[in-house]
Design a protein around this motif. Structure first.
Motif, PDB file in Angstrom:
ATOM      1  N   ARG A 186       0.856  -1.188   0.000  1.00 21.27           N
ATOM      2  CA  ARG A 186       0.000   0.000   0.000  1.00 21.27           C
ATOM      3  C   ARG A 186       0.893   1.239   0.000  1.00 21.27           C
ATOM      4  O   ARG A 186       1.668   1.459   0.924  1.00 21.27           O
ATOM      5  N   GLU A 187       0.783   2.050  -1.049  1.00 21.47           N
ATOM      6  CA  GLU A 187       1.699   3.175  -1.226  1.00 21.47           C
ATOM      7  C   GLU A 187       1.744   4.088  -0.013  1.00 21.47           C
ATOM      8  O   GLU A 187       2.829   4.504   0.438  1.00 21.47           O
ATOM      9  N   GLU A 188       0.586   4.428   0.537  1.00 16.48           N
ATOM     10  CA  GLU A 188       0.581   5.378   1.655  1.00 16.48           C
ATOM     11  C   GLU A 188       1.286   4.805   2.886  1.00 16.48           C
ATOM     12  O   GLU A 188       1.893   5.549   3.671  1.00 16.48           O
ATOM     13  N   HIS A 189       1.237   3.485   3.050  1.00 17.40           N
ATOM     14  CA  HIS A 189       1.936   2.854   4.180  1.00 17.40           C
ATOM     15  C   HIS A 189       3.444   2.967   3.993  1.00 17.40           C
ATOM     16  O   HIS A 189       4.170   3.316   4.946  1.00 17.40           O
ATOM     17  N   ARG A 204       3.602   2.370  -8.544  1.00 25.06           N
ATOM     18  CA  ARG A 204       2.543   1.931  -9.450  1.00 25.06           C
ATOM     19  C   ARG A 204       2.182   0.483  -9.166  1.00 25.06           C
ATOM     20  O   ARG A 204       3.033  -0.324  -8.803  1.00 25.06           O
ATOM     21  N   ARG A 205       0.912   0.194  -9.345  1.00 23.23           N
ATOM     22  CA  ARG A 205       0.419  -1.172  -9.169  1.00 23.23           C
ATOM     23  C   ARG A 205       0.468  -1.894 -10.516  1.00 23.23           C
ATOM     24  O   ARG A 205       0.043  -1.342 -11.530  1.00 23.23           O
ATOM     25  N   GLN A 206       1.002  -3.097 -10.487  1.00 26.09           N
ATOM     26  CA  GLN A 206       1.103  -3.930 -11.676  1.00 26.09           C
ATOM     27  C   GLN A 206       0.654  -5.334 -11.307  1.00 26.09           C
ATOM     28  O   GLN A 206       0.398  -5.623 -10.135  1.00 26.09           O
ATOM     29  N   THR A 207       0.549  -6.187 -12.304  1.00 23.16           N
ATOM     30  CA  THR A 207       0.103  -7.554 -12.024  1.00 23.16           C
ATOM     31  C   THR A 207       1.033  -8.580 -12.647  1.00 23.16           C
ATOM     32  O   THR A 207       1.641  -8.347 -13.695  1.00 23.16           O
ATOM     33  N   LEU A 208       1.120  -9.699 -11.968  1.00 25.19           N
ATOM     34  CA  LEU A 208       1.821 -10.874 -12.473  1.00 25.19           C
ATOM     35  C   LEU A 208       0.774 -11.871 -12.930  1.00 25.19           C
ATOM     36  O   LEU A 208      -0.097 -12.278 -12.151  1.00 25.19           O
ATOM     37  N   ARG A 209       0.817 -12.258 -14.190  1.00 22.29           N
ATOM     38  CA  ARG A 209      -0.138 -13.243 -14.698  1.00 22.29           C
ATOM     39  C   ARG A 209       0.364 -14.647 -14.368  1.00 22.29           C
ATOM     40  O   ARG A 209       1.495 -15.005 -14.690  1.00 22.29           O
ATOM     41  N   GLU A 279      -1.686  -8.918  -8.048  1.00 21.66           N
ATOM     42  CA  GLU A 279      -1.289  -7.506  -8.014  1.00 21.66           C
ATOM     43  C   GLU A 279      -0.143  -7.266  -7.036  1.00 21.66           C
ATOM     44  O   GLU A 279      -0.113  -7.816  -5.933  1.00 21.66           O
ATOM     45  N   TYR A 280       0.788  -6.396  -7.446  1.00 24.36           N
ATOM     46  CA  TYR A 280       1.877  -5.976  -6.568  1.00 24.36           C
ATOM     47  C   TYR A 280       2.114  -4.478  -6.737  1.00 24.36           C
ATOM     48  O   TYR A 280       1.692  -3.864  -7.729  1.00 24.36           O
ATOM     49  N   LEU A 281       2.782  -3.877  -5.752  1.00 20.62           N
ATOM     50  CA  LEU A 281       3.187  -2.477  -5.800  1.00 20.62           C
ATOM     51  C   LEU A 281       4.673  -2.405  -6.110  1.00 20.62           C
ATOM     52  O   LEU A 281       5.489  -3.020  -5.415  1.00 20.62           O
ATOM     53  N   LEU A 282       5.027  -1.650  -7.141  1.00 17.85           N
ATOM     54  CA  LEU A 282       6.418  -1.389  -7.485  1.00 17.85           C
ATOM     55  C   LEU A 282       6.729   0.032  -7.031  1.00 17.85           C
ATOM     56  O   LEU A 282       6.138   0.997  -7.532  1.00 17.85           O
TER      57      LEU A 282
END
Length: 289
Positions: A186-189, A204-209, A279-282
């Motif tokens: 979570r970006e704000e955390h 940015r949030r991205q996803t791993l298929r 989903e993950y946060l980079l």
């Protein structure tokens, strides 16, 4: 040293021992190879690692990010609490002809000097250290002024974050003050943890298929056999067949709900398989000079 201080220190050592043991359960190197191996290079690219950079990979596991950073020409230290994971990483690095340093270390108490590294990164690693602020302070401390901090972590709302939420009612209570791993997604955390000690934040949030599993139950059984945190939860309820069956059903249902369905393009043999996007946060930032 007071009795209270002694008890606190002993509790801390016991907690670290449990974490080391948990990540040695099952076969996390297989999880890395089979599912998440593509994420390390994504983090390395986001950190803009260059030849000659001094790089620390915190909670590196088997070197998912550390090995690609070394292959990019950096001087890399891969640190992790669990020696079994480091040994697996060393074997993989040797197979690839890649040289880097491997150090057993606690993310909350890193054995490195202030400002020692140009880049400090963690791929699905530091999020599992229980005391988030302690880990964040260490990430900042060992990074040089103007250096890069790069993180890739599962989000609370994404599939793995929801898997941990599903397992939580079945798991033993966490130690006082410990925070859930997916908060690092979570970006704000993360911004709050690093506070005004960083600048130039990109998140940015991205996803791993993930298309490895033929059925939702295959996902569940794979994680029951290979993924340390899942194994630990099942061990905690091993004497309760009803709770074990309930968790079995909930994890399979979780995968079923996240299946993208027909037309998503995955196949297992000649049979349409389960396809999910995790989903993950980079997150990258610069330490203030």
């Amino acid at each position: 040293m007071t009795t209270e201080t002694t008890n606190t220190a002993e509790a801390g050592r016991a907690l670290k021992a449990r974490h080391r043991a948990m990540w040695a359960f099952g076969d996390y190197p297989a999880v890395n190879t089979d599912i998440v191996s593509s994420l390390g290079p994504i983090l390395v690219e986001a950190c803009q690692v260059r030849p000659g950079d001094r790089v620390l990979d915190v909670a590196a596991g088997t070197g998912n990010a550390a090995i690609p950073a070394a292959e990019a020409g950096a001087s890399v230290v891969a640190s992790d609490l669990t020696p079994e994971l480091l040994e697996a990483g060393q074997r993989e690095a040797a197979r690839r002809g890649t040289r880097l340093e491997w150090r057993q270390a606690d993310a909350e108490d890193l054995p490195f000097d202030d400002g020692e590294f140009d880049t400090v990164m963690s791929c699905l690693g530091v999020m599992f250290a229980p005391y988030h602020q302690a880990s964040a302070d260490e990430l900042i401390r060992v990074c040089r002024p103007g250096g890069t901090i790069g993180l890739l972590n599962w989000t609370p709302e994404g599939f793995i974050g929801q898997m941990f939420a599903t397992m939580k009612p079945y798991a033993p209570p966490p130690p006082p003050g410990a925070q859930p791993p997916p908060l690092w997604g979570r970006e704000e955390h993360v911004r709050a943890l690093l506070s005004d000690q960083v600048t130039g934040v990109t998140a940015r949030r991205q996803t791993l298929r993930v298309s490895r599993f033929g059925r939702p139950e295959d996902f569940r059984d794979y994680f029951k056999a290979n993924y340390g945190p899942t194994i630990a939860v099942y061990r905690a309820i091993a004497d309760d067949p009803a709770r074990t069956a309930a968790l079995d059903a909930e994890l399979a249902d979780l995968a079923r709900r996240h299946d993208l369905g027909p037309g998503s393009g995955a196949r297992t043999g000649n049979k349409q398989g389960t396809v999910m996007e995790w989903e993950y946060l980079l997150f990258t930032a610069r330490k203030r000079s």
